[in-house]
Design an enzyme around this catalytic site. Structure first.
Site, PDB file in Angstrom:
ATOM      1  N   TRP A 142       1.003  -1.148  -0.065  1.00 38.49           N
ATOM      2  CA  TRP A 142      -0.050   0.001   0.114  1.00 38.49           C
ATOM      3  C   TRP A 142       0.856   1.265   0.041  1.00 38.49           C
ATOM      4  CZ3 TRP A 142      -0.740   3.828   3.933  1.00 38.49           C
ATOM      5  CH2 TRP A 142      -1.710   4.822   3.401  1.00 38.49           C
ATOM      6  N   HIS A 143       2.299   1.132   0.844  1.00 39.81           N
ATOM      7  CA  HIS A 143       2.849   2.419   0.873  1.00 39.81           C
ATOM      8  C   HIS A 143       3.734   2.799  -0.446  1.00 39.81           C
ATOM      9  CE1 HIS A 143       2.400   1.693   5.046  1.00 39.81           C
ATOM     10  NE2 HIS A 143       2.672   3.098   5.077  1.00 39.81           N
ATOM     11  N   GLY A 144       3.705   1.698  -1.450  1.00 37.13           N
ATOM     12  CA  GLY A 144       4.250   2.025  -2.665  1.00 37.13           C
ATOM     13  C   GLY A 144       4.780   0.838  -3.440  1.00 37.13           C
TER      14      GLY A 144
END
Lengths: 512, 80
Positions: free
Chosen positions: A345-347
């Protein structure tokens, strides 16, 4: 528009507040619409074209929610509508956030000659996508009772949380927008809200931002760092990240409070945690809550149900809590899956996968220790025993967090491994240290605040500025009051923060 | 089943899951009151309760609950 920019502080915020309370005296609806329109202006400031994506996403999800309610009695149709809604949201997220990276990976393997397209990520896309997917799931399960379009529009777009959270839940926010006393002006809201906001601003511009230089330099050539510099870079980043992101959350909570809206607590002195489980209950708390609600629990319940069915109705109670064969499906599988999703989700990038899986691994070890480890010893119960155990647990937890944070910041997995090797003494040590005395003093100050000082919400105890309670603190700890002495103190903090505004830098979490 | 019977039966479920025969459930009891009530035990309680009462919860229904009293109400509604 950045919270820490002069245009926001001196033009946007005062105008929006004034319009809100003036309109609110005559017509609460008009005030809510004004706040929504202002939020769209705030969002469009970077790139007006992105307003279409935000508006499109809100309209699409609201339409899906209406369809879900219309098919409440038809399970099959409802599930289809939900799957369609969630899949569309995830596809949009995938296009903007992961497609270019994946094409790059495939091209790197020589499987395609396509060059990765340059796709600009709309700010806050993962935040408002997640918020709305949660809303759709609750609609499908019949648990979303507030359904007004105006409230929904403001719930998603309300500028204090739009770009980087806290990740709100409709149940705690939409009813607040429908309260008749919402836009009644109260000096207390303004005083308290602005105090939190300026404390957050100071954390960001005075503390976090002054560490950017040496940390950025450390991560740009980690293989050339000596042991001391490698450690300073890693420890420094863990503090920079905390003071950057918790500052953003404080500012969001303070801003919302100026409009008589209470946001959920997002940070609760996480570095004081004595275990990784506790850490995630105190760090980015609204993401933990979101993932628990919509990923971990459904998955764990599904697995537990299947196990219970297989064992037959006689074994209706899971008595098997202390066997390895129960531990793997009940804890390891859902925990690793959830944390993998948290990482991605963060990247896009292997480093985020490593970050997620490291935390998943830590959590599994923590759960295993709780279930299979020794019971609390007698020594721990004595004063000195419990104190030294606490110190050991806190240090161990913080070490684990530092290692994972390296991959969170690293430009690639190899970049993270290089810094880790530097910490173990394998760096060449050729690079000159960029840590000035001023940087080192700031670093020590950050450490002292993170580990020893009460947090903003503990200072504000008794005022219920956010949803959720901070850990209780003793009466000896200072306590904020709307008094002349505190006003002078806050004025100094605000002036100091504003004086540092010349060096405007983005928040780390804007990239997610 | 009356709500009192449900509360009685739910107490038995909790006692078995937490392996603690002295456990007493009140309407206002919540996860903060029972030290061992973590995310893992939470899942165990939910599934054990489903099996005991022959019902199935939606995850959102569970998350909306604030205490045992509301849990009893939910089981009561579902088993009608």
């Amino acid at each position: 528009m950045l919270f820490n920019s002069p245009i926001f502080l001196f033009a946007f915020l005062p105008t929006v507040l004034l319009g809100y309370y003036v309109l609110g005296q005559r017509n609460a609806r008009a005030a809510v619409l004004w706040l929504t329109a202002s939020s769209f202006v705030f969002y469009g400031w970077w790139n007006p074209a992105f307003v279409l994506i935000l508006a499109g996403s809100i309209l699409f999800n609201f339409t899906v929610s209406v369809l879900l309610h219309a098919s409440a009695d038809r399970r099959r149709r409802r599930n289809l509508v939900l799957a369609f809604g969630v899949a569309t949201d995830l596809l949009v997220l995938f296009y903007y956030k992961y497609l270019a990276y994946l094409i790059g990976v495939v091209a790197g393997l020589g499987l395609t000659s396509a060059t990765p397209p340059s796709i600009l990520l709309p700010l806050g896309l993962s935040f408002f996508t997640f918020t709305q997917i949660g809303f759709l799931i609750d609609c499908a399960q019949g648990e979303a009772h507030e359904r007004g379009f105006i409230e929904y529009l403001l719930f998603v777009s309300f500028f204090p949380h739009l770009i980087a959270g806290p990740i709100l839940h409709h149940r705690e926010i939409m009813p607040q927008f429908a309260r008749p006393e919402l836009c009644q002006f109260r000096w207390a809201s303004l005083a308290t809200g602005s105090a939190i906001f300026f404390l957050g601003l100071a954390k960001k511009v005075v503390l976090a931002d002054s560490l950017i230089g040496p940390i950025g330099s450390g991560f740009s050539h980690p293989a050339e760092l000596g042991v001391t510099d490698a450690w300073l870079t890693a420890v420094g980043y863990s503090l920079q990240l905390y003071f950057d992101f918790s500052a953003y959350s404080d500012m969001a909570i303070g801003l919302a409070y100026m409009f008589n809206v209470r946001f959920p607590l997002n940070f609760n002195s996480p570095y004081k945690s004595r275990s990784i489980i506790e850490f995630w209950q105190r760090w980015h708390m609204t993401l933990t809550r979101y993932l628990t609600l919509y990923v971990y629990n459904p998955l764990a319940i599904h697995i537990a149900r299947r196990r219970a069915m297989r064992a037959g109705t006689n074994a209706s109670i899971p008595r098997s809590k202390k066997t390895l064969s129960a531990f793997v499906p009940s804890i390891v599988v859902p925990t690793l899956t959830t944390m993998l999703i948290a990482g991605i989700w963060h990247g896009a990038g292997l480093q985020f996968v490593i970050f997620g899986l490291l935390h998943g691994f830590y959590l599994v070890v923590n759960h295993a220790w709780r279930l299979f480890g020794p019971a609390r010893s007698k020594a721990e119960r004595s004063w000195i025993g419990s104190w030294s155990t606490a110190l050991l647990q806190t240090s161990l937890t913080y070490m684990a967090v530092i290692v994972a944070d390296i991959f969170f910041r690293a430009t690639s997995a190899a970049n993270g491994v290089a810094l880790l090797s530097g910490m173990l003494g394998f760096g060449s040590g050729l690079a000159d240290s960029l840590w000035t005395d001023k940087n080192l003093v700031t670093l020590v100050l950050c450490g002292l605040i993170a580990f020893c000082a009460p947090n903003v919400y503990q200072l504000m105890r008794g005022y219920e500025v956010a949803l959720g309670q901070p850990k209780p603190v003793g009466d000896l700890m200072p306590r904020w009051r709307p008094s002349p002495a505190w006003a002078v103190g806050m004025g100094i903090v605000a002036a100091f923060a504003i004086a540092n505004l010349w060096n405007v830098s983005e928040f780390i979490y804007f990239q997610f | 089943m009356t709500k009192d019977e449900i509360r009685q039966s739910l107490t038995e479920v909790f006692r078995e899951v937490f392996d603690n025969d002295a456990l007493v459930l009140r309407d206002e009891t919540n996860a903060d009151d029972i030290e061992e009530w973590d995310s893992y035990m939470h899942i165990n309680i939910v599934v054990a309760t489903e099996m005991r009462f022959g019902i199935k919860f939606q995850t959102a229904e569970i998350e909306a609950l604030r205490n045992v009293g509301e849990f009893v109400d939910l089981i009561y509604r579902k088993s009608q």
